[in-house]
Design an enzyme around this catalytic site. Sequence first.
Site, PDB file in Angstrom:
ATOM      1  N   SER A 124      40.485  32.333  27.981  1.00 44.10           N
ATOM      2  CA  SER A 124      40.453  33.722  27.540  1.00 44.10           C
ATOM      3  C   SER A 124      41.831  34.278  27.202  1.00 44.10           C
ATOM      4  O   SER A 124      42.844  33.589  27.277  1.00 44.10           O
ATOM      5  CB  SER A 124      39.807  34.621  28.597  1.00 44.10           C
ATOM      6  OG  SER A 124      40.686  34.784  29.701  1.00 44.10           O
TER       7      SER A 124
ATOM      8  N   TYR B 297      37.701  34.648  24.248  1.00 41.39           N
ATOM      9  CA  TYR B 297      37.103  35.929  24.601  1.00 41.39           C
ATOM     10  C   TYR B 297      38.124  36.759  25.371  1.00 41.39           C
ATOM     11  O   TYR B 297      39.099  36.235  25.914  1.00 41.39           O
ATOM     12  CB  TYR B 297      35.824  35.733  25.435  1.00 41.39           C
ATOM     13  CG  TYR B 297      36.057  35.025  26.747  1.00 41.39           C
ATOM     14  CD1 TYR B 297      36.292  35.747  27.918  1.00 41.39           C
ATOM     15  CD2 TYR B 297      36.057  33.634  26.815  1.00 41.39           C
ATOM     16  CE1 TYR B 297      36.523  35.090  29.121  1.00 41.39           C
ATOM     17  CE2 TYR B 297      36.277  32.972  28.011  1.00 41.39           C
ATOM     18  CZ  TYR B 297      36.509  33.705  29.154  1.00 41.39           C
ATOM     19  OH  TYR B 297      36.738  33.058  30.340  1.00 41.39           O
TER      20      TYR B 297
END
EC number: 4.1.1.11
Length: 138
Positions: free
Chosen positions: A25, A58
Amino acid sequence: MIRTMFKSKIHRATVTHANLHYVGSVTVDKDLLDAADILPGELVAIVDVTNGSRLETYTIEGQAGSGVIGINGAAAHLVNIGDTVILISYAQMTTAEAREYLPSIVHVDAANKIVQLGTDPAEALTEGLNRPPFSTTA
């Protein structure tokens, strides 16, 4: 027809952390996420202006006001502390929606503080950068 369109970006942010030993991430200051209309967990493309790397991951919400842009996991092999990056999100919309949609552009300084919000994806605020030749958005 559904099209995948440019939705928003955090433009020319500075990477503050890189942690290889994390599950993945990118950690992003909550203020920047909110300004760019990007949710925690949302898919983003990261373009490293410094070295040309591109990747998808993400978002994880970071502390508001911290200026954090933290690259986590395997992406830390591609993006380093101090690199200049662009975080881009996309959205799926109909052709009619796409023709009317205005993206959220968040321009930041070297400390990742917001200096200007806009909707023109070709706007260049950084000294020495120019609009793309023949771009028609203004």
